[in-house]
Design an enzyme around this catalytic site. Structure first.
Site, mmCIF file in Angstrom:
data_model
loop_
_atom_site.group_PDB
_atom_site.id
_atom_site.type_symbol
_atom_site.label_atom_id
_atom_site.label_comp_id
_atom_site.label_asym_id
_atom_site.label_seq_id
_atom_site.Cartn_x
_atom_site.Cartn_y
_atom_site.Cartn_z
ATOM 1 N N LYS A 277 -12.793 7.656 18.583
ATOM 2 C CA LYS A 277 -12.248 6.804 17.526
ATOM 3 C C LYS A 277 -13.298 6.357 16.514
ATOM 4 O O LYS A 277 -12.973 5.978 15.399
ATOM 5 C CB LYS A 277 -11.532 5.599 18.129
ATOM 6 N N SER B 271 -6.121 -3.427 21.025
ATOM 7 C CA SER B 271 -6.819 -4.060 22.147
ATOM 8 C C SER B 271 -7.813 -3.067 22.724
ATOM 9 O O SER B 271 -8.490 -3.352 23.694
ATOM 10 C CB SER B 271 -5.805 -4.487 23.209
ATOM 11 N N ASP C 60 -8.732 30.557 23.265
ATOM 12 C CA ASP C 60 -7.346 30.973 23.516
ATOM 13 C C ASP C 60 -6.417 29.773 23.616
ATOM 14 O O ASP C 60 -5.231 29.867 23.313
ATOM 15 C CB ASP C 60 -7.268 31.775 24.823
ATOM 16 N N GLY D 248 -0.817 8.249 19.582
ATOM 17 C CA GLY D 248 -0.073 8.251 18.318
ATOM 18 C C GLY D 248 -0.276 9.521 17.519
ATOM 19 O O GLY D 248 0.383 9.745 16.504
ATOM 20 N N GLY D 249 -1.231 10.344 17.948
ATOM 21 C CA GLY D 249 -1.373 11.669 17.350
ATOM 22 C C GLY D 249 -2.480 11.826 16.316
ATOM 23 O O GLY D 249 -2.566 12.876 15.673
ATOM 24 N N GLY D 250 -3.347 10.825 16.167
ATOM 25 C CA GLY D 250 -4.465 10.974 15.225
ATOM 26 C C GLY D 250 -5.403 12.079 15.665
ATOM 27 O O GLY D 250 -5.794 12.949 14.872
ATOM 28 N N GLU E 281 0.468 14.149 27.068
ATOM 29 C CA GLU E 281 0.855 12.739 27.184
ATOM 30 C C GLU E 281 1.031 12.354 28.647
ATOM 31 O O GLU E 281 1.286 13.217 29.492
ATOM 32 C CB GLU E 281 2.238 12.528 26.553
ATOM 33 N N GLY F 22 5.293 8.240 29.250
ATOM 34 C CA GLY F 22 5.395 7.977 27.806
ATOM 35 C C GLY F 22 5.440 9.267 27.017
ATOM 36 O O GLY F 22 4.546 9.560 26.237
ATOM 37 N N ASP G 125 7.123 10.321 24.483
ATOM 38 C CA ASP G 125 7.826 10.252 23.191
ATOM 39 C C ASP G 125 7.428 11.407 22.264
ATOM 40 O O ASP G 125 8.246 11.909 21.503
ATOM 41 C CB ASP G 125 7.535 8.913 22.500
ATOM 42 N N LYS H 236 -20.407 14.578 36.903
ATOM 43 C CA LYS H 236 -21.253 13.381 36.789
ATOM 44 C C LYS H 236 -20.994 12.605 35.506
ATOM 45 O O LYS H 236 -21.917 12.075 34.881
ATOM 46 C CB LYS H 236 -22.757 13.756 36.870
ATOM 47 N N SER I 189 -11.428 12.554 25.585
ATOM 48 C CA SER I 189 -11.368 11.654 24.425
ATOM 49 C C SER I 189 -12.208 10.389 24.541
ATOM 50 O O SER I 189 -12.623 9.834 23.525
ATOM 51 C CB SER I 189 -9.913 11.286 24.145
HETATM 52 C C1 LIG Z 1 -6.775 6.332 21.049
HETATM 53 C C2 LIG Z 1 -7.087 7.196 22.192
HETATM 54 C C3 LIG Z 1 -6.320 8.333 22.500
HETATM 55 C C4 LIG Z 1 -5.083 8.714 21.725
HETATM 56 O O1 LIG Z 1 -5.395 9.022 20.394
HETATM 57 P P1 LIG Z 1 -4.283 9.105 19.274
HETATM 58 O O2 LIG Z 1 -5.011 9.440 18.033
HETATM 59 O O3 LIG Z 1 -3.602 7.768 19.212
HETATM 60 O O4 LIG Z 1 -3.320 10.149 19.705
HETATM 61 C C5 LIG Z 1 -6.718 9.138 23.551
HETATM 62 N N1 LIG Z 1 -7.804 8.828 24.295
HETATM 63 C C6 LIG Z 1 -8.572 7.750 24.043
HETATM 64 C C7 LIG Z 1 -9.746 7.486 24.899
HETATM 65 C C8 LIG Z 1 -8.244 6.899 22.980
HETATM 66 O O5 LIG Z 1 -9.003 5.822 22.726
#
Ligand SMILES: *Cc1c(COP(=O)(O)O)cnc(C)c1O
Length: 318
Positions: free
Chosen positions: A53, A78, A172, A180-182, A204, A208, A210, A273, A304
């Site tokens: 993010k 949050s 591949d 939310g898909g960002g 997902e 959830g 959606d 690790k 992520s």
């Molecule tokens: C925000 C977040 C996501 C989801 O990202 P979106 O852009 O809302 O789809 C996935 N993993 C982590 C660690 C996040 O902080």
């Protein structure tokens, strides 16, 4: 606001260069053997503030003009978006106000304050955070940056997949965590430009789904806040900018259970690790679930984020 393109991802990469980490791409022989595939893990748990993010937040704030910089930024979250905005704002000398629920974990409030953000709390059962954000934006001239439905945020998030393809070449398949898909829509822009034949999957939590419902029905489906350990994916709906990109460029949306997330979390800790938060495990959990279909393939997995209290981490693994 218009839908961003891959050119916007390239521009974002230029803006964040030297500020965001170019995170490593990790490999694991054990994972390769388990799936009979060659896996490449893009480790955004090692990004600044612990999640991808930072990319979108920094890109969005980089585009502020002088008046916007002076008046400041406001965000409601949050979780990781709050910390990403607070840190990016601090680095650029922009005042940041973060609207958080009054029952948010103390560690998250402390982390946001630690990055220099002013925290405004609200009651999540009685007050509407979006209305508070809009009011602050109007009264004090602040710019509201939402967590995913914003062209500059999407373009910034797309830089992680861009780096992955630049480092390992075409793939591949690519598995991306979805709230939310960002992240998924940004990754889609990079994928269609750099590895057009790659099968792109959003993942997902089962509770959830959606996004999956939206992709199948062709309209943005709204759900109640889902009960899942993947707190970064507890979103109620996709965005008006993220959905059209996902519809156009994503092959499918898959789901995994909380138990499968914990298994993946354990694998990351024991074998690779690394500490990965539950939401960050969505992609790998789905790749493992797909199993045989990936045999002999080159597979990317976007990890992520890694922000999880150690007590919670230990309790989930116990
Ligand atoms: C925000 C977040 C996501 C989801 O990202 P979106 O852009 O809302 O789809 C996935 N993993 C982590 C660690 C996040 O902080």
């Amino acid at each position: 606001m218009t839908i961003p393109t891959y050119d916007d991802v390239v521009a974002a990469a230029g803006r964040i260069a030297g500020h965001a980490h170019r995170t490593p791409v990790l490999t694991s022989r054990t994972a390769n053997e388990e799936l009979g595939a060659q896996l490449f893990f893009k480790a955004e748990n090692l990004q600044r503030m612990g999640a991808f993010k930072f990319r979108g937040a920094f890109n969005a704030l980089s585009r502020f003009d002088a008046a916007q910089r002076k008046a400041g930024v406001v965000a409601f979250s949050s979780g990781n978006h709050a910390q990403a905005i607070a840190l990016s704002a601090k680095l650029m000398g922009i005042p940041a106000t973060i609207i958080m629920p009054d029952d948010a974990p103390a560690s998250k409030v402390a982390a946001t304050r630690g990055y220099g953000g002013t925290v405004v709390t609200y009651n999540r059962y009685r007050e509407d955070r979006e209305a508070i954000g809009r009011r602050l934006a109007q009264e004090q001239g602040m710019t509201l940056i939402p967590p995913y439905d914003h062209a500059d945020v999407i373009a910034g998030q797309g830089t992680a997949a861009k780096e992955l393809f630049e480092e390992v070449g075409e793939l591949d398949a690519l598995f991306v965590c979805l709230g939310g898909g960002g992240l998924l829509s940004g990754s889609a822009l990079a994928t269609r430009a750099l590895s057009p034949r790659c099968q792109l999957y959003g993942v997902e939590p089962e509770a959830g789904n959606d996004g999956q419902q939206s992709l199948r029905s062709g309209v943005i489906v709204h759900i109640e806040t889902p009960k899942t350990i993947a707190d970064g994916a507890q979103t109620q709906h996709l965005g008006t900018l993220t959905f059209p990109i996902i519809q156009r460029d994503v092959n499918d949306i898959l789901t995994v259970s909380d138990a499968e997330l914990v298994d993946a979390m354990r694998f990351f800790a024991a074998r690779m690790k690394i500490v990965v938060e539950p939401t960050g495990c969505l992609g790998f959990a789905a790749a493992r679930k797909m199993g045989d279909a990936l045999r002999g393939k080159r597979v990317g997995v976007l990890i992520s984020g890694g922000n999880v209290d150690l007590e919670r981490f230990a309790a989930l693994l116990a």
